[in-house]
Design a protein around this motif. Structure first.
Motif, PDB file in Angstrom:
ATOM      1  N   TRP A  46      -0.360  11.752   1.929  1.00  0.00           N
ATOM      2  CA  TRP A  46       0.515  10.571   1.829  1.00  0.00           C
ATOM      3  C   TRP A  46       1.134  10.231   3.176  1.00  0.00           C
ATOM      4  CZ3 TRP A  46       6.137  11.373   1.625  1.00  0.00           C
ATOM      5  CH2 TRP A  46       6.868  10.202   1.409  1.00  0.00           C
TER       6      TRP A  46
ATOM      7  N   VAL B 133      -1.579   3.449   7.825  1.00  0.00           N
ATOM      8  CA  VAL B 133      -1.409   2.116   7.240  1.00  0.00           C
ATOM      9  C   VAL B 133      -0.524   1.239   8.126  1.00  0.00           C
ATOM     10  CG1 VAL B 133      -0.252   0.903   5.340  1.00  0.00           C
ATOM     11  CG2 VAL B 133      -1.904   2.701   4.841  1.00  0.00           C
TER      12      VAL B 133
ATOM     13  N   LEU C 165       0.890   4.283  -2.727  1.00  0.00           N
ATOM     14  CA  LEU C 165       0.642   5.656  -2.278  1.00  0.00           C
ATOM     15  C   LEU C 165       1.773   6.590  -2.693  1.00  0.00           C
ATOM     16  CD1 LEU C 165      -0.732   5.078   1.351  1.00  0.00           C
ATOM     17  CD2 LEU C 165      -2.027   5.889  -0.631  1.00  0.00           C
ATOM     18  N   THR C 166       3.013   6.107  -2.581  1.00  0.00           N
ATOM     19  CA  THR C 166       4.168   6.926  -2.945  1.00  0.00           C
ATOM     20  C   THR C 166       4.159   7.252  -4.434  1.00  0.00           C
ATOM     21  OG1 THR C 166       5.471   5.918  -1.164  1.00  0.00           O
ATOM     22  CG2 THR C 166       6.691   7.042  -2.918  1.00  0.00           C
TER      23      THR C 166
ATOM     24  N   THR D 106       0.827  12.790  -8.726  1.00  0.00           N
ATOM     25  CA  THR D 106      -0.153  13.847  -8.472  1.00  0.00           C
ATOM     26  C   THR D 106       0.533  15.181  -8.233  1.00  0.00           C
ATOM     27  OG1 THR D 106      -1.694  12.248  -7.495  1.00  0.00           O
ATOM     28  CG2 THR D 106      -2.058  14.570  -6.984  1.00  0.00           C
TER      29      THR D 106
ATOM     30  N   ILE E  94       0.839  -1.206   0.000  1.00  0.00           N
ATOM     31  CA  ILE E  94       0.000   0.000   0.000  1.00  0.00           C
ATOM     32  C   ILE E  94       0.867   1.247   0.000  1.00  0.00           C
ATOM     33  CG2 ILE E  94      -1.673   1.334   1.341  1.00  0.00           C
ATOM     34  CD1 ILE E  94      -2.859  -1.298   2.331  1.00  0.00           C
ATOM     35  N   PHE E  95       1.943   1.238   0.789  1.00  0.00           N
ATOM     36  CA  PHE E  95       2.842   2.391   0.864  1.00  0.00           C
ATOM     37  C   PHE E  95       3.477   2.686  -0.491  1.00  0.00           C
ATOM     38  CE2 PHE E  95       7.291   3.789   1.370  1.00  0.00           C
ATOM     39  CZ  PHE E  95       7.058   5.066   1.855  1.00  0.00           C
TER      40      PHE E  95
ATOM     41  N   LEU F  75      -1.606   8.960   5.677  1.00  0.00           N
ATOM     42  CA  LEU F  75      -2.011   7.598   5.324  1.00  0.00           C
ATOM     43  C   LEU F  75      -0.909   6.591   5.653  1.00  0.00           C
ATOM     44  CD1 LEU F  75      -3.828   8.192   1.907  1.00  0.00           C
ATOM     45  CD2 LEU F  75      -4.876   7.644   4.113  1.00  0.00           C
ATOM     46  N   THR F  76       0.355   6.972   5.466  1.00  0.00           N
ATOM     47  CA  THR F  76       1.463   6.071   5.788  1.00  0.00           C
ATOM     48  C   THR F  76       1.456   5.715   7.272  1.00  0.00           C
ATOM     49  OG1 THR F  76       2.840   6.896   3.983  1.00  0.00           O
ATOM     50  CG2 THR F  76       3.975   5.829   5.817  1.00  0.00           C
TER      51      THR F  76
ATOM     52  N   LEU G 237       1.516   7.278  -6.486  1.00  0.00           N
ATOM     53  CA  LEU G 237       0.393   8.175  -6.780  1.00  0.00           C
ATOM     54  C   LEU G 237       0.678   9.595  -6.302  1.00  0.00           C
ATOM     55  CD1 LEU G 237      -2.649   5.886  -5.876  1.00  0.00           C
ATOM     56  CD2 LEU G 237      -1.868   6.552  -8.165  1.00  0.00           C
ATOM     57  N   THR G 238       1.320   9.729  -5.131  1.00  0.00           N
ATOM     58  CA  THR G 238       1.625  11.051  -4.584  1.00  0.00           C
ATOM     59  C   THR G 238       2.621  11.785  -5.459  1.00  0.00           C
ATOM     60  OG1 THR G 238       1.219  10.283  -2.321  1.00  0.00           O
ATOM     61  CG2 THR G 238       2.527  12.286  -2.573  1.00  0.00           C
TER      62      THR G 238
END
Length: 239
Positions: free
Chosen positions: A48, A55, A20-21, A27, A16-17, A51-52, A23-24
């Protein structure tokens, strides 16, 4: 319990991390390219980071938000315990800011480009001309409440104890006549020290101290800012 947390972080948390990284970074680059770097250079990274921590099931406590005026630009300085210092500050400081980073971090694939797009300040000490350019760039960026975050130790500690402070952040605060806000980070070393490979579950705490305002300009003021900051950060551990 330790075994379960290791399984969780490898099988669930880490994938997941990584997503997320990615996508961040994308973005941030796209948003800054389209226009509003003030917004897109900060909020994707903030989300990010939050959420980290969530998570990886890490509880976070922050004290001292009341010391900060949201219309004032500051130079925030903090001890550097471990990798999770980044997520703690980025996610929970609650201020739009830019990181001051080593020039070499530009070379990290994708992440370095995202940091550049976000307007983070890369320090180039190769010549007096480059140092002057860094100061002038910071002067343009640090307006209207946008602040700067620096780890004055320059690198993560190996022992959990603070390393000597470098003068760069305090020199910039002196040159631009900005107040310095010391911050104490606790718990990050216990989660992932510099020599660690796997996370340990541990609470994170960020203590935001009262601002230190410049008194005059020059070496005396610079040394005062640096000494008081170190003293206040160290005092945060006993608190």
């Amino acid at each position: 319990m330790r075994i379960l947390y290791i399984i969780y972080q490898i099988c669930i948390g880490l994938p997941i991390f990584l997503v997320l990284t990615l996508l961040t970074a994308l973005t941030t680059m796209l948003g800054c390219w389209l226009g509003d770097g003030h917004f897109w250079g900060y909020y994707p990274g903030k989300i990010w980071s939050q959420l980290t921590c969530w998570v990886f099931l890490l509880p976070v406590k922050v004290e001292g938000h009341e010391h900060i005026d949201h219309n004032t630009s500051y130079v925030f300085v903090a001890n550097h315990q471990g990798a999770f210092d980044i997520f703690l500050i980025y996610g929970f400081l609650g201020r739009n800011f830019k990181w001051m980073m080593k020039q070499s971090l530009r070379n990290i694939p994708l992440v370095g480009k995202a940091c550049q797009s976000a307007g983070f300040i890369f320090v180039d000490r190769s010549s007096p001309r480059q140092i002057y350019r860094t100061i002038k760039y910071a002067e343009r960026i640090l307006q209207g409440g946008t602040s700067l975050v620096v780890f004055p130790e320059g690198r993560r500690t190996f022992t959990g104890q603070m390393n000597p402070f470098k003068k760069g952040a305090f020199f910039l605060a002196d040159q631009l006549q900005l107040p310095v806000v010391p911050m104490t980070i606790s718990g990050s070393f216990d989660i992932l020290p510099r020599t660690g490979k796997l996370l340990h579950w541990h609470p994170l705490k960020l203590t935001i101290h009262k601002p230190i305002y410049p008194v005059g300009k020059g070496d005396e003021n610079l040394n005062m800012l640096m000494e008081k900051s170190r003293e206040m950060i160290a005092g945060g551990f006993s608190e």
